[in-house]
Design an enzyme around this catalytic site. Sequence first.
Site, mmCIF file in Angstrom:
data_model
loop_
_atom_site.group_PDB
_atom_site.id
_atom_site.type_symbol
_atom_site.label_atom_id
_atom_site.label_comp_id
_atom_site.label_asym_id
_atom_site.label_seq_id
_atom_site.Cartn_x
_atom_site.Cartn_y
_atom_site.Cartn_z
ATOM 1 N N HIS A 138 -7.868 -5.542 -0.093
ATOM 2 C CA HIS A 138 -6.648 -4.806 0.223
ATOM 3 C C HIS A 138 -6.073 -5.277 1.553
ATOM 4 O O HIS A 138 -6.802 -5.512 2.516
ATOM 5 C CB HIS A 138 -6.973 -3.311 0.297
ATOM 6 C CG HIS A 138 -5.771 -2.440 0.426
ATOM 7 N ND1 HIS A 138 -4.798 -2.373 -0.542
ATOM 8 C CD2 HIS A 138 -5.374 -1.588 1.415
ATOM 9 C CE1 HIS A 138 -3.865 -1.514 -0.176
ATOM 10 N NE2 HIS A 138 -4.186 -1.039 1.014
ATOM 11 N N GLU A 167 -9.283 -5.286 -4.208
ATOM 12 C CA GLU A 167 -8.648 -4.306 -3.320
ATOM 13 C C GLU A 167 -9.664 -3.413 -2.598
ATOM 14 O O GLU A 167 -9.634 -3.262 -1.379
ATOM 15 C CB GLU A 167 -7.689 -3.418 -4.119
ATOM 16 C CG GLU A 167 -6.511 -4.134 -4.740
ATOM 17 C CD GLU A 167 -5.303 -4.205 -3.840
ATOM 18 O OE1 GLU A 167 -5.401 -3.833 -2.656
ATOM 19 O OE2 GLU A 167 -4.237 -4.630 -4.328
ATOM 20 N N SER A 198 0.842 -1.201 0.000
ATOM 21 C CA SER A 198 0.000 0.000 0.000
ATOM 22 C C SER A 198 0.876 1.250 0.000
ATOM 23 O O SER A 198 1.698 1.412 -0.899
ATOM 24 C CB SER A 198 -0.974 -0.051 1.173
ATOM 25 O OG SER A 198 -1.996 0.905 1.030
#
Length: 508
Positions: free
Chosen positions: A414, A317, A189
Amino acid sequence: MTTVEGPVVRTATGAVCGRREGGLTVFRGIPFAEPPVGEARFAAPRPVRAWEGTREAYAFGPPPPQESAFMGRTGVLDVPEGDDWLTVNVWTPEADSASLRPVMVWIYGGAYKLGHSGSPGYDAQRIARDGDLVVVTLNYRVGVEGFARIEGAPANRGLLDQVAALEWVRDNITAFGGDPGQVTVFGESAGAGSVASLLAMPSARGLFRRAIAQSVPGTYFSDELARDIARAIAVEAGLSPTAADLATVDPRRLTAAGEAVGANMRAYADRWGQVAPTATPFSPVVDGEVLPAPPWQAVAAGAARDVELLVGHNRDEFRLFLAMGGQLGKIGEEQAAWALRTFAPGGVEGERSYRAAFPEATPGELFERVQTDWLFGMPSLRLAEAQIAAGGRAHVYELTWPAPGSGGVLGACHALDVPLLFGTFEADLGLLLFAGSGVPAEAEELSARFRASWTAFARTGEPGWPAYGNEERLVQVLDAKPEVRPYPEEASRRLWEGYEFGELPLLK
């Protein structure tokens, strides 16, 4: 300094004492730069002063100032307080300078506004042990301290902290059993966005040989946009956006101003555009000096041609953010149309293209798909394509195994890759992603595969599947039964073909 017992290593600035834990020697909280307070506030990281005697390296250093919580995680953990935010931690099988094991350096995520290397989810013992290599984790400044674009201070101070930590690795890791010529940076990320930035930064050149970027965010700010956002944060704090003015306020108080602006970003949609609906007012700034160009352009121009790259993303995600916002199953046609027009390439035409490419998709699926593609999926794939365009090599993966927690509704969302990689299923977001399900055997198997592939890449540059190419587009699909096949998100790839990811502008 006190009398200490345990393995002792002498660094360039003084001796540190670690502890033997589970067949490893672990050192925590070693400073790699001076505390960035007082005269050093908002400055580039400064070399740490040497110390006498032996310093205990038993506890993680304090986290950098940050918001209280994000995505269900506590921002400030039960760790020591203080200003010594810039520290590293080392897990090593053997603190012997003759060992020369590969080194992996982890950079945490957290939307550039949260994160701490002492988070339980980043316990690197399984990576170090399974891969028989050295793992380093580091703290860097986040939020206002690390990324606000203010007058009288260098841009991207959080990235400069990462460079300083990598310089510490270069100068000291041999004594911990690591090879400074075999360094791999890896992050997820905002950590992957940091890795992508390091690929483009002249100051980071030569500090690592390989890079792993897990879910690269596509958000990089133009200098004008970043300054406008910083001005809004300063106004919220009742200050001007200068280092001199902001330095009069305790760092921990300034986080509240950033948090307030972050919660009200949609009010700035006419100026901040695509950034306004996101969760953070912070991102790396293309300032022309620290970060001369967006990563895709810099990499395509050859900035990291000699760095071996592993990059990928998760299939679903954006679903994590839908779940955190209580929006799963609640997205209607109006919201889907807004998302498609806001994020798809080409605006209204992009909306038509998405609907044609996914004719059976519900409004909720379209809302999620376009934001997954815009925020993580396509920026990650495009980084691999940029590396290939420059004559380099890249390996690509996609995680499609669904998280078992919450009845499986989160899918391959995610951050699922983090507990799988570290094997920390009962920490941080792992508590949500595996809640109520236990840890199924296939999760343990996939976790072991993650570590085997990542550590093999750190050792040899080969994760166990072919490099990506623009013809076959072979990727490693990570699922209960992993397989190598052409990139699964071909429909999305075609929709974004030719789109230029770059710095996000300030709308005049």
